[in-house]
Design a protein around this motif. Structure first.
Motif, PDB file in Angstrom:
ATOM      1  N   UNK A  19       0.836  -1.190   0.000  1.00  0.00           N
ATOM      2  CA  UNK A  19       0.000   0.000   0.000  1.00  0.00           C
ATOM      3  C   UNK A  19       0.875   1.245   0.000  1.00  0.00           C
ATOM      4  N   UNK A  20       0.324   2.303  -0.571  1.00  0.00           N
ATOM      5  CA  UNK A  20       1.052   3.571  -0.591  1.00  0.00           C
ATOM      6  C   UNK A  20       0.214   4.647   0.096  1.00  0.00           C
ATOM      7  N   UNK A  21       0.827   5.806   0.315  1.00  0.00           N
ATOM      8  CA  UNK A  21       0.159   6.954   0.912  1.00  0.00           C
ATOM      9  C   UNK A  21       0.251   8.081  -0.105  1.00  0.00           C
ATOM     10  N   UNK A  22      -0.841   8.290  -0.864  1.00  0.00           N
ATOM     11  CA  UNK A  22      -0.847   9.265  -1.954  1.00  0.00           C
ATOM     12  C   UNK A  22       0.311   9.014  -2.935  1.00  0.00           C
ATOM     13  N   UNK A  23       0.559   7.734  -3.211  1.00  0.00           N
ATOM     14  CA  UNK A  23       1.619   7.381  -4.139  1.00  0.00           C
ATOM     15  C   UNK A  23       3.002   7.335  -3.533  1.00  0.00           C
ATOM     16  N   UNK A  24       3.096   7.558  -2.243  1.00  0.00           N
ATOM     17  CA  UNK A  24       4.385   7.568  -1.548  1.00  0.00           C
ATOM     18  C   UNK A  24       4.477   6.348  -0.622  1.00  0.00           C
ATOM     19  N   UNK A  25       5.681   6.021  -0.150  1.00  0.00           N
ATOM     20  CA  UNK A  25       5.828   4.880   0.756  1.00  0.00           C
ATOM     21  C   UNK A  25       4.887   4.979   1.954  1.00  0.00           C
ATOM     22  N   UNK A  26       4.399   3.835   2.393  1.00  0.00           N
ATOM     23  CA  UNK A  26       3.419   3.789   3.483  1.00  0.00           C
ATOM     24  C   UNK A  26       3.959   4.458   4.748  1.00  0.00           C
ATOM     25  N   UNK A  27       5.259   4.401   4.950  1.00  0.00           N
ATOM     26  CA  UNK A  27       5.836   5.005   6.142  1.00  0.00           C
ATOM     27  C   UNK A  27       5.621   6.500   6.220  1.00  0.00           C
ATOM     28  N   UNK A  28       5.360   7.149   5.057  1.00  0.00           N
ATOM     29  CA  UNK A  28       5.117   8.588   5.081  1.00  0.00           C
ATOM     30  C   UNK A  28       3.857   8.916   5.870  1.00  0.00           C
ATOM     31  N   UNK A  29       2.860   8.032   5.823  1.00  0.00           N
ATOM     32  CA  UNK A  29       1.636   8.257   6.601  1.00  0.00           C
ATOM     33  C   UNK A  29       1.941   8.270   8.098  1.00  0.00           C
ATOM     34  N   UNK A  81      18.665  11.308  -2.924  1.00  0.00           N
ATOM     35  CA  UNK A  81      18.195  12.625  -3.341  1.00  0.00           C
ATOM     36  C   UNK A  81      17.646  12.682  -4.753  1.00  0.00           C
ATOM     37  N   UNK A  82      17.928  11.668  -5.596  1.00  0.00           N
ATOM     38  CA  UNK A  82      17.464  11.698  -6.979  1.00  0.00           C
ATOM     39  C   UNK A  82      16.124  10.997  -7.186  1.00  0.00           C
ATOM     40  N   UNK A  83      15.545  10.439  -6.114  1.00  0.00           N
ATOM     41  CA  UNK A  83      14.237   9.796  -6.228  1.00  0.00           C
ATOM     42  C   UNK A  83      13.205  10.861  -6.622  1.00  0.00           C
ATOM     43  N   UNK A  84      12.486  10.677  -7.743  1.00  0.00           N
ATOM     44  CA  UNK A  84      11.558  11.714  -8.222  1.00  0.00           C
ATOM     45  C   UNK A  84      10.399  11.980  -7.265  1.00  0.00           C
ATOM     46  N   UNK A  85      10.126  11.054  -6.340  1.00  0.00           N
ATOM     47  CA  UNK A  85       9.025  11.250  -5.389  1.00  0.00           C
ATOM     48  C   UNK A  85       9.437  12.052  -4.170  1.00  0.00           C
ATOM     49  N   UNK A  86      10.729  12.284  -4.013  1.00  0.00           N
ATOM     50  CA  UNK A  86      11.258  12.839  -2.768  1.00  0.00           C
ATOM     51  C   UNK A  86      10.678  14.226  -2.447  1.00  0.00           C
ATOM     52  N   UNK A  87      10.745  15.167  -3.401  1.00  0.00           N
ATOM     53  CA  UNK A  87      10.242  16.517  -3.143  1.00  0.00           C
ATOM     54  C   UNK A  87       8.753  16.491  -2.836  1.00  0.00           C
ATOM     55  N   UNK A  88       8.007  15.665  -3.579  1.00  0.00           N
ATOM     56  CA  UNK A  88       6.576  15.552  -3.314  1.00  0.00           C
ATOM     57  C   UNK A  88       6.294  14.992  -1.938  1.00  0.00           C
ATOM     58  N   UNK A  89       7.135  14.046  -1.497  1.00  0.00           N
ATOM     59  CA  UNK A  89       6.959  13.472  -0.164  1.00  0.00           C
ATOM     60  C   UNK A  89       7.142  14.507   0.923  1.00  0.00           C
ATOM     61  N   UNK A  90       8.146  15.372   0.762  1.00  0.00           N
ATOM     62  CA  UNK A  90       8.356  16.424   1.753  1.00  0.00           C
ATOM     63  C   UNK A  90       7.251  17.468   1.703  1.00  0.00           C
ATOM     64  N   UNK A  91       6.651  17.661   0.523  1.00  0.00           N
ATOM     65  CA  UNK A  91       5.521  18.581   0.430  1.00  0.00           C
ATOM     66  C   UNK A  91       4.335  18.045   1.213  1.00  0.00           C
TER      67      UNK A  91
END
Length: 509
Positions: free
Chosen positions: A20-30, A160-170
């Motif tokens: 499962x993901x959290x808005x397309x991000x790793x579940x741990x972000x939730x 740092x080059x993961x394309x989801x990284x900036x979105x995850x911090x947002x």
């Protein structure tokens, strides 16, 4: 200042294909999103109550305010609140050190959450001794947590080059502001209208919920967050322990002597800590500038960075007064109502998070739009705007202050207008400053410099604490006007010297 960024490059996370993901991000972000949201809920709720509680029951309290507080003067309230705000950011440095060298990020965050919850519970107990002990625990816990939870967000991504990284911090950043938005509405209302101590207890409940869901969700976090990146050796551990105990013993002996002599005053608490808040960043920059291993370009960039650090110090000195100088003004001199509907004074602290969430995408889009046309302002210009807007906000503050001086209540929308101008200034300066720090920091000091940027808030708050301690009335129109002028003049000074600062930046724009 709610912005939070990782302090060091993160190892690659564990992958769970098909999970499962959290808005397309790793579940741990939730898990981290909710932990940060509840921590900010408890922290900003307590901040909304703190200045009002400090003066409640005293001669400077607003008419109609419930009693039961510490009955302090506005000067003491300003000194203590500014000092507390500064210490939270100062403690992010040792907080990051504990995560890197002693406990690892995950354990450090757990200990931090327990400390924050315990601190709020102590605040819920009437009495000055428990109050100051609780305040210290909340500051320590916030410093430990702030420095490490962002690092764990970074651990969720492939570097740092993961394309989801900036979105995850947002997404994570929105959790910060969501907690900051809801806290004054819930904790502020209960504390201000029912019981101060019940409000503080509600903050403890919020942190408790955050702790529980963090512990339940740790299985979704990267294994890297449970690793101590650079553990202390046995010799280093003994050295740190001995030095720490020695420092504590000296401080305890000094205060014991002063206390026994009966000469201890409030200044014995505020002045040393405020001086420390100014001295630490000075010593940090002196140490870096004296490091002969740095290249010529790194030294030049550090000289340029000091200009931005001083600018940020002036900005935060004014901005953070929205939580105490403006809050106490609102309690006594503003019409805290909209269309005849009255609301608690603490609700003003929800204005900034609302504006951040509404304006951040607009400002970010504006920079991109200007960049595509080759017209995006340089970092220097953005900082100038941040400083000038901080000054303008306090020039605007003079309008409701003049209205109140004439015996009338100022309209609530004047205060909202001040918060609006400050928020736009924050968006010009704070995210840009964090990005600039990553670009200009010597590789050797990359992690420390991220912590150093937060020290600008510490220095600004410490300066205001010292001014208030030594009799400067932060609530007077003369002082507010002087602060506004200083910010505008500082911004114009950087603009005039922009060529020199640009050269020092060594090609960074």
């Amino acid at each position: 200042m709610a912005t939070s960024l990782p302090l060091a490059p993160a190892p690659a996370p564990e992958h769970r294909p098909g999970g499962k993901t959290f808005f397309g991000h790793p579940r741990g972000l939730a898990t981290l999103f909710m932990t940060e949201m509840w921590e900010r809920f408890s922290f900003y709720g307590m901040r909304a109550l703190l200045p009002l509680y400090l003066i409640s029951g005293g001669a400077d309290a607003a008419k109609g305010m419930q009693g039961g507080g510490l009955g302090m003067t506005l000067a003491s309230e300003a000194a203590i609140f500014a000092l507390y705000s500064g210490l939270v950011y100062l403690l992010t440095l040792p907080g990051g050190w504990f995560g890197d060298r002693v406990w690892g990020p995950r354990r450090t965050v757990t200990i931090a959450a327990v400390a924050i919850m315990a601190g709020h519970l102590l605040l819920a107990v009437p009495g000055a001794p428990t109050f100051f002990a609780g305040l210290a625990l909340v500051a320590i816990g916030s410093g430990l947590l702030k420095a490490n939870i962002s690092t764990m967000v970074g651990h969720l991504y492939d570097g740092p080059d993961d394309p989801r990284r900036d979105g995850g911090f947002t997404v994570f950043y929105m959790g910060i502001n969501l907690g900051g938005l809801l806290a004054p509405l819930a904790i502020g209302t209960v504390g201000e209208t029912v019981s101060w101590h019940l409000g503080f207890a509600l903050a403890a409940v919020g942190m408790g919920l955050g702790l529980v869901q963090f512990l339940l969700g740790t299985r979704h976090l990267s294994a890297a967050s449970n690793v101590v990146p650079k553990p202390l050796s046995a010799a280093e551990r003994r050295s740190v322990t001995v030095k720490s105990l020695l420092a504590l013993a000296c401080a305890a002996a000094l205060y014991l002597v002063v206390g026994t002599a009966g000469t201890i005053t409030e200044k014995w608490l505020t002045v040393p800590l405020a001086a420390l808040g100014i001295l630490v960043p000075v010593l940090l920059f002196v140490r870096i500038k004296r490091d002969r291993s740095l290249t010529r370009i790194e030294q030049s960039r550090m000289s340029g960075y000091i200009w931005f650090f001083v600018a940020a110090t002036v900005f935060w000195a004014i901005y953070d007064q929205g939580s105490y100088t403006m809050a106490t003004f609102a309690g006594d001199s503003a019409q805290n109502s909209v269309l005849g509907w009255e609301f608690p004074v603490s609700w003003y602290q929800s204005v900034n998070p609302v504006l951040i969430m509404a304006l951040a995408p607009v400002v970010a889009s504006a920079w991109l739009w200007l960049n595509r046309r080759g017209k995006e302002p340089s970092t220097i210009v953005k900082f100038v705007w941040g400083l000038v807007l901080a000054g303008i906000s306090f020039f605007v503050f003079l309008i409701p202050m003049t209205t109140a001086a004439g015996g009338h209540k100022a309209a609530a929308m004047w205060l909202v207008a001040i918060y609006f101008v400050q928020t736009v200034g924050e968006l010009c300066l704070s995210p840009v400053g964090l990005s600039l720090t990553t670009k200009m920091s010597p590789a050797k000091y990359a992690s420390q410099m991220m912590g150093a940027f937060f020290l600008a808030a510490t220095a600004g708050d410490s300066i205001m604490s010292l001014l208030s301690t030594y009799g400067v009335n932060l609530d007077s129109r003369g002082v507010v006007g002087a602060e506004a002028a200083v910010a505008v003049v500082a911004g114009l000074a950087i603009w005039v010297c922009r060529g020199r600062v640009q050269r020092l930046m060594g090609g960074i724009n």
